[in-house]
Write an enzyme that holds these catalytic residues in place. Structure first.
Site, PDB file in Angstrom:
ATOM      1  N   GLY A  34     -10.194   3.517 -16.176  1.00 42.48           N
ATOM      2  CA  GLY A  34     -11.648   3.003 -15.135  1.00 42.48           C
ATOM      3  C   GLY A  34     -13.085   4.291 -14.830  1.00 42.48           C
ATOM      4  O   GLY A  34     -14.185   4.001 -15.962  1.00 42.48           O
ATOM      5  N   PRO A  47      -2.052   3.605 -15.862  1.00 42.52           N
ATOM      6  CA  PRO A  47      -3.720   4.032 -15.904  1.00 42.52           C
ATOM      7  C   PRO A  47      -3.658   5.829 -15.557  1.00 42.52           C
ATOM      8  O   PRO A  47      -2.689   6.814 -14.869  1.00 42.52           O
ATOM      9  CB  PRO A  47      -3.277   2.902 -14.301  1.00 42.52           C
ATOM     10  CG  PRO A  47      -2.476   3.728 -13.700  1.00 42.52           C
ATOM     11  CD  PRO A  47      -1.984   3.491 -15.020  1.00 42.52           C
ATOM     12  N   GLY A  96      -6.300  13.007 -15.567  1.00 47.47           N
ATOM     13  CA  GLY A  96      -5.737  14.256 -16.166  1.00 47.47           C
ATOM     14  C   GLY A  96      -4.653  13.367 -17.096  1.00 47.47           C
ATOM     15  O   GLY A  96      -4.498  14.232 -17.762  1.00 47.47           O
ATOM     16  N   THR A 147       3.845 -14.528   3.218  1.00 48.19           N
ATOM     17  CA  THR A 147       2.244 -13.983   2.665  1.00 48.19           C
ATOM     18  C   THR A 147       2.462 -13.818   1.310  1.00 48.19           C
ATOM     19  O   THR A 147       1.007 -13.899   0.774  1.00 48.19           O
ATOM     20  CB  THR A 147       2.318 -12.364   4.071  1.00 48.19           C
ATOM     21  OG1 THR A 147       2.605 -12.464   5.382  1.00 48.19           O
ATOM     22  CG2 THR A 147       1.369 -12.263   3.314  1.00 48.19           C
ATOM     23  N   ASP A 196      -5.774  -5.933  -8.881  1.00 48.07           N
ATOM     24  CA  ASP A 196      -4.566  -4.888  -8.962  1.00 48.07           C
ATOM     25  C   ASP A 196      -4.780  -4.977  -6.961  1.00 48.07           C
ATOM     26  O   ASP A 196      -5.020  -4.274  -6.459  1.00 48.07           O
ATOM     27  CB  ASP A 196      -5.459  -3.543  -8.923  1.00 48.07           C
ATOM     28  CG  ASP A 196      -4.658  -2.602  -8.800  1.00 48.07           C
ATOM     29  OD1 ASP A 196      -3.144  -2.273  -8.755  1.00 48.07           O
ATOM     30  OD2 ASP A 196      -4.800  -1.325  -9.457  1.00 48.07           O
ATOM     31  N   ASP A 247       4.210  -7.542   0.713  1.00 44.17           N
ATOM     32  CA  ASP A 247       5.056  -7.596   2.353  1.00 44.17           C
ATOM     33  C   ASP A 247       5.815  -8.701   2.060  1.00 44.17           C
ATOM     34  O   ASP A 247       6.440  -8.921   0.920  1.00 44.17           O
ATOM     35  CB  ASP A 247       3.481  -8.509   2.639  1.00 44.17           C
ATOM     36  CG  ASP A 247       3.014  -8.898   4.113  1.00 44.17           C
ATOM     37  OD1 ASP A 247       4.135  -9.252   4.994  1.00 44.17           O
ATOM     38  OD2 ASP A 247       2.373  -8.112   4.939  1.00 44.17           O
ATOM     39  N   ILE A 248       6.144  -9.624   3.075  1.00 38.99           N
ATOM     40  CA  ILE A 248       6.825 -10.693   2.778  1.00 38.99           C
ATOM     41  C   ILE A 248       6.867 -11.265   2.147  1.00 38.99           C
ATOM     42  O   ILE A 248       5.544 -12.080   2.252  1.00 38.99           O
ATOM     43  CB  ILE A 248       7.762 -11.070   4.377  1.00 38.99           C
ATOM     44  CG1 ILE A 248       6.162 -11.886   5.221  1.00 38.99           C
ATOM     45  CG2 ILE A 248       8.230  -9.523   5.691  1.00 38.99           C
ATOM     46  CD1 ILE A 248       6.372 -12.633   6.259  1.00 38.99           C
ATOM     47  N   LYS A 262      -1.597  -5.091  -5.885  1.00 41.69           N
ATOM     48  CA  LYS A 262      -0.596  -4.321  -4.905  1.00 41.69           C
ATOM     49  C   LYS A 262       0.553  -4.854  -3.970  1.00 41.69           C
ATOM     50  O   LYS A 262       0.708  -4.637  -2.785  1.00 41.69           O
ATOM     51  CB  LYS A 262      -0.365  -2.842  -5.003  1.00 41.69           C
ATOM     52  CG  LYS A 262      -1.328  -2.048  -5.624  1.00 41.69           C
ATOM     53  CD  LYS A 262      -1.281  -0.593  -5.954  1.00 41.69           C
ATOM     54  CE  LYS A 262      -2.015   0.136  -6.663  1.00 41.69           C
ATOM     55  NZ  LYS A 262      -3.348  -0.431  -6.974  1.00 41.69           N
ATOM     56  N   SER A 319       0.021   6.810 -10.923  1.00 43.13           N
ATOM     57  CA  SER A 319      -0.952   8.108 -11.662  1.00 43.13           C
ATOM     58  C   SER A 319      -0.684   9.522 -10.478  1.00 43.13           C
ATOM     59  O   SER A 319      -1.050  10.294 -10.998  1.00 43.13           O
ATOM     60  CB  SER A 319      -1.586   7.743 -12.028  1.00 43.13           C
ATOM     61  OG  SER A 319      -1.564   6.817 -11.107  1.00 43.13           O
TER      62      SER A 319
HETATM   63  P1  XMP Z   1      -9.575   6.010 -13.590  1.00 46.50           P
HETATM   64  O1  XMP Z   1     -10.692   5.445 -12.596  1.00 46.50           O
HETATM   65  O2  XMP Z   1      -8.191   6.564 -12.721  1.00 46.50           O
HETATM   66  O3  XMP Z   1      -9.225   4.248 -12.121  1.00 46.50           O
HETATM   67  O4  XMP Z   1      -9.733   5.552 -14.035  1.00 46.50           O
HETATM   68  C1  XMP Z   1      -7.527   3.541 -11.784  1.00 46.50           C
HETATM   69  C2  XMP Z   1      -7.908   2.250 -12.119  1.00 46.50           C
HETATM   70  O5  XMP Z   1      -6.453   2.103 -12.017  1.00 46.50           O
HETATM   71  C3  XMP Z   1      -5.527   1.907 -10.258  1.00 46.50           C
HETATM   72  N1  XMP Z   1      -4.613   2.521 -10.665  1.00 46.50           N
HETATM   73  C4  XMP Z   1      -3.575   2.634 -10.312  1.00 46.50           C
HETATM   74  N2  XMP Z   1      -3.338   0.601 -10.137  1.00 46.50           N
HETATM   75  N3  XMP Z   1      -0.687   1.079 -10.223  1.00 46.50           N
HETATM   76  C5  XMP Z   1      -1.662   0.798 -10.287  1.00 46.50           C
HETATM   77  O6  XMP Z   1      -1.387  -0.200 -10.079  1.00 46.50           O
HETATM   78  C6  XMP Z   1      -0.990   3.011  -9.923  1.00 46.50           C
HETATM   79  O7  XMP Z   1       0.050   3.731 -10.608  1.00 46.50           O
HETATM   80  C7  XMP Z   1      -2.523   3.552 -10.570  1.00 46.50           C
HETATM   81  N4  XMP Z   1      -3.317   4.295 -10.180  1.00 46.50           N
HETATM   82  C8  XMP Z   1      -4.349   3.642 -10.226  1.00 46.50           C
HETATM   83  C9  XMP Z   1      -7.033   2.524  -9.890  1.00 46.50           C
HETATM   84  O8  XMP Z   1      -6.971   2.370  -8.271  1.00 46.50           O
HETATM   85  C10 XMP Z   1      -7.690   2.522 -10.081  1.00 46.50           C
HETATM   86  O9  XMP Z   1      -8.250   0.979 -10.081  1.00 46.50           O
END
Ligand code: XMP
Length: 260
Positions: free
Chosen positions: A232, A209, A215, A95, A86, A91-92, A88, A144
């Site tokens: 998670g 996610p 929620g 990098t 994960d 950057d340029i 995310k 999310s």
């Molecule tokens: P939970 O505990 O809320 O964890 O089930 C969620 C996991 O996903 C990550 N997360 C995201 N990752 N886009 C992403 O790439 C999203 O919109 C997003 N929302 C949550 C969060 O950091 C955790 O690892």
């Protein structure tokens, strides 16, 4: 076999669309060993119910990519799962390229990147290195959390057409144009999943996610068009992670295959 085929095959064979977000609360660095053992215990207990593991800064920072994390990546492979970072990436290009090289060299099968940085001198090198190594790139499209609309939900002028469009709509078009292996859309926004799924026309799987503590509802996300659920804390912090993972998997797979 490329990343996308790999995860689909694992999902089909094990009848699960659950990606485990292997996240744990902050631990003091001197407790690293405890963190590794806790993560291994959860992975050992829940691997029959998941198709992939998503690893975040929660583990990369304290354990180190080529240090403690290697134990978890080895276990992920031994269990026949794919590993997503994960990252995310945001950057340029130069990098981004180095970041992607390190993650893929460490053993990850796919990474998450942020389309905000664009293509030229942005994500182009990431897609190129991924293609060369049969790895996957997943693009953030609508996050999310509660503030997601402030960025991903903005109305912007489409540079190509001059029309006003929501940012996430244009990101979905970019995912198609760039050949993304997946897009990430929060389970907390099923109406956005539906809209983005219509733009994608079923050509790119949606990873969602936000189930449980944030929620999101399993059935609503899947009905709207999510293909994989990233889960998670509902599993990692459950009193019995295996029981929780099995329940979530059963409900999700039933919903996905028999429609709910
Ligand atoms: P939970 O505990 O809320 O964890 O089930 C969620 C996991 O996903 C990550 N997360 C995201 N990752 N886009 C992403 O790439 C999203 O919109 C997003 N929302 C949550 C969060 O950091 C955790 O690892």
């Amino acid at each position: 076999m490329g990343y996308r085929e790999k995860i689909e095959e694992i999902a089909k064979n094990k009848q699960t669309n659950i990606v485990l977000a292997l996240d744990f609360p902050f631990e003091r660095p001197e407790n690293r060993q405890f963190l590794i053992e806790r993560a291994e215990r959860v992975l050992d207990a829940v691997h029959p119910y998941i198709c992939a593991v998503k690893i975040n800064h929660h583990l990369i920072l304290p354990l180190g990519l080529f240090d403690g994390l290697q134990r978890l990546l080895r276990k992920t492979r031994e269990k026949g799962l794919v590993a997503i970072v994960d990252s995310k990436i945001n950057d340029i290009g130069e990098t981004n390229w180095v970041i992607a090289e390190y993650y893929f060299t460490a053993g990850f099968d796919a990474l998450i990147a942020n389309p905000f940085v664009g293509w030229e001198e942005g994500l182009k090198p990431v897609f190129e290195i991924a293609k060369k190594n049969q790895k996957g790139v997943l693009l953030l499209t609508y996050m999310s959390h509660k503030g997601a609309g402030e960025g991903y939900g903005q109305t912007v002028v489409d540079a190509e057409t001059g029309f006003n469009k929501p940012q996430y709509y244009l990101f979905a078009l970019k995912a198609l144009k760039w050949g993304a292996d997946g897009v990430v859309v929060g389970a907390t926004y099923p109406e956005k999943i539906k809209e983005i799924n219509e733009v994608l026309g079923g050509k790119i799987p949606i990873y969602s996610p936000g189930i449980g503590p944030q929620g999101g509802i399993i059935e609503a996300a899947l009905r709207a068009g999510a293909r994989f659920l990233i889960v998670g804390r509902a599993i990692t912090l459950a009193e019995n992670p295996a029981e929780s993972a099995e329940k979530i998997r059963n409900l999700a797979w039933q919903c996905l295959t028999a429609r709910c």
